[in-house]
Design an enzyme around this catalytic site. Sequence first.
Site, PDB file in Angstrom:
ATOM      1  N   LYS A 175      89.174  14.468 -84.158  1.00  0.00           N
ATOM      2  CA  LYS A 175      89.068  14.936 -83.011  1.00  0.00           C
ATOM      3  C   LYS A 175      90.459  15.594 -82.605  1.00  0.00           C
ATOM      4  O   LYS A 175      91.261  14.893 -82.495  1.00  0.00           O
ATOM      5  CB  LYS A 175      88.604  13.773 -81.801  1.00  0.00           C
ATOM      6  CG  LYS A 175      88.539  14.459 -80.548  1.00  0.00           C
ATOM      7  CD  LYS A 175      88.504  13.326 -79.569  1.00  0.00           C
ATOM      8  CE  LYS A 175      88.920  13.885 -78.068  1.00  0.00           C
ATOM      9  NZ  LYS A 175      88.796  12.917 -77.173  1.00  0.00           N
ATOM     10  N   GLY A 230      90.575  11.408 -68.141  1.00  0.00           N
ATOM     11  CA  GLY A 230      90.699  10.080 -67.217  1.00  0.00           C
ATOM     12  C   GLY A 230      90.609  10.223 -65.566  1.00  0.00           C
ATOM     13  O   GLY A 230      90.739   9.462 -64.843  1.00  0.00           O
ATOM     14  N   ALA A 266      85.539  14.429 -71.615  1.00  0.00           N
ATOM     15  CA  ALA A 266      86.704  14.201 -70.652  1.00  0.00           C
ATOM     16  C   ALA A 266      86.210  14.573 -69.295  1.00  0.00           C
ATOM     17  O   ALA A 266      85.488  15.680 -69.019  1.00  0.00           O
ATOM     18  CB  ALA A 266      87.929  14.975 -70.893  1.00  0.00           C
ATOM     19  N   GLY A 267      86.635  13.830 -68.292  1.00  0.00           N
ATOM     20  CA  GLY A 267      86.251  14.002 -67.039  1.00  0.00           C
ATOM     21  C   GLY A 267      85.115  13.240 -66.302  1.00  0.00           C
ATOM     22  O   GLY A 267      84.986  13.087 -65.043  1.00  0.00           O
ATOM     23  N   ALA A 305      85.077   7.810 -72.185  1.00  0.00           N
ATOM     24  CA  ALA A 305      85.865   6.549 -72.685  1.00  0.00           C
ATOM     25  C   ALA A 305      86.319   5.731 -71.211  1.00  0.00           C
ATOM     26  O   ALA A 305      85.454   4.703 -70.865  1.00  0.00           O
ATOM     27  CB  ALA A 305      87.040   6.552 -73.467  1.00  0.00           C
TER      28      ALA A 305
END
Lengths: 66, 260
Positions: B99, B160, B186-187, B208
Amino acid sequence: MKVVVNGTPHEFDEDATVATVVRSFTHAPSGVAVAVNDAVVSRGDWETTALHDDDRIEVLTAVQGG
Amino acid sequence: MDVKDPLVIAGESFTSRLIMGTGGATSLEALDEALAASGTEITTVALRRVDPSARGSIVDLLLRRDIRVLPNTAGCFTAGEAMLTARLAREALDTNWVKLEVIADERTLLPDPVELLDAAERLVDEGFVVLPYTNDDPVLARRLEQVGCAAVMPLGSPIGSGLGIRNPHNIELMVEQASVPVILDAGIGTASDAALAMELGCEAALLASAVTRAHSPALMAEAMRKAVEAGRMARLAGRIPRRRYAEASSPTLGRAEIPV
């Protein structure tokens, strides 16, 4: 011999190899990778890769992330 | 549906379309529980200097769960740093998948498109399967695909931030033009964000913090699993067009004549 391991100066015997450094930093060498002066040293070459004064050694492993 | 509708990346098939990162978990035990609840088959890890005092290993945990490890290059600011990190990850984890993250600054953690494209091209040349974390820019996505990336992974919003998908239109454009999987990365803040990613046509969602920093990570992981499944099913089913005014669903013919 003076080398820098993970950003900190360390003293090793003159006959030290990459394997010596790995053993002194971790008891779990699986999942570990090493670079000497920004070049990857393959696991199979650890025992035979000699170190020199002022070498910069990075010993890395997987951690939680991303 | 699972068996008939696999996620395929670089020729490898996966049943789950939820990719869970491991960052932000308070303990390996909490992470283990969340990973199990998420049903993920791929998870990301970072590469850092060994800590001689560390207890337990993330790699052992993932091996036990039979989850594929996807190393990232988080924290790299230049193509050169990212390439060395990818090579070290390949050596440490015995995988040529990466990644690819090349970020521009600490405050936004937004990808640096120039460094990213450069690193992607060179890592593809070195035989890596490159999954780049990228901006929500359809043009950059096209360029990343052209240099041989196995997927493109646009951000919905900053890492995040939990701000969801700020530019769904661009994500749709990327999906329309891409011939490799588009993976929303993300987000994502909550389940509806993950469902939206799939409804927009993303092949998978990567998250995550939304799970690991939730009050109850395992419960949120299960919510995300269901949201990704629901979103994918809705995408395949085909949503109705949006209308400005109502359209009755009951027939108008045959109504009783009732005097006012």
